[in-house]
Enzyme design. Sequence first.
Site, PDB file in Angstrom:
ATOM      1  N   SER A 156       7.152  -0.656 -13.206  1.00  0.00           N
ATOM      2  CA  SER A 156       7.465   0.205 -12.122  1.00  0.00           C
ATOM      3  C   SER A 156       7.042   1.351 -12.297  1.00  0.00           C
ATOM      4  CB  SER A 156       9.109   0.180 -11.868  1.00  0.00           C
ATOM      5  OG  SER A 156       9.411   1.105 -11.075  1.00  0.00           O
ATOM      6  N   TYR A 170      17.550   1.365 -15.588  1.00  0.00           N
ATOM      7  CA  TYR A 170      16.222   0.830 -14.829  1.00  0.00           C
ATOM      8  C   TYR A 170      15.062   1.574 -15.426  1.00  0.00           C
ATOM      9  CZ  TYR A 170      13.177  -1.086 -11.667  1.00  0.00           C
ATOM     10  OH  TYR A 170      12.164  -1.615 -10.770  1.00  0.00           O
TER      11      TYR A 170
END
Length: 269
Positions: A156, A170
């Site tokens: 990501s 995350y």
Amino acid sequence: MTSHADWLRNPGSLFDIRGKVAVVTGASGSFGSLAAAVLAGAGARLVLTAGNGKALQETAAQCADLGAEVETVQRRPGTESDCDAIMDAAIARFGALDILVVGSGLNDPAPIVEQSLERFEKVMDGNVTSAWLLCRAFGQRVISRGTLAKVVLVSSARGKLGHPAGYSAYCASKAATDGLTRALGCEWGKHGITVNAIAPTVFRSPLTAWMFEDNEKANAVRAGFLSRVPLGRLGEPEDLAGPLLFLCSKASDFHTGHTVYADGGYTAG
């Protein structure tokens, strides 16, 4: 008389994955289901896995409609036995392992001072430990068979950039994904296995559909986000399809250990 390599007569052949056996995890999710459909349309034979049986069968049906042979395994890659079972199912059905796409993962945002250790570990397990276990199970079988292979992890933009909305778990997990990509790229080069990651930013999916709507909240959030995206738009599924096919095909044979940002230039600025 000039001699041309065969691929120069058809450069598109470098992207040909017809007949390759691809394992796609998280096939019920946004990225996993897209990856499955792209590989199906490109002619791969598929082993699809997910914990959600109904959604898994929907993805499998879509891939079958695209002409693919499909095997499903209703398991999440949470344990060694789960990952072994997934890889063994591929070999049992198709007799080979050529491509692994780790599309499974999760997020559970919360300010760090409010997030429990259990919630942090759940994100790390879902995004890092499961990917490590899948890669190990895949590598054990591919290396022993002496065949070339491709691994694609899902990172990501948050593996490189922080986020103010409680993304400590995350962001850490995706930075670890990038590290795993580099480490295995180095470790498996001698075996002819390439390991790369795709790092998207916001792209159209059921989870992000609200950001594409025309209302006050969506318009405000979208405008703020797009002010930092050089190409000035949100991502579409086809923006991920090209990089995925590249990383799964012969076209990327000299690329390994890389994180490919499919983000409209978001991480470049």
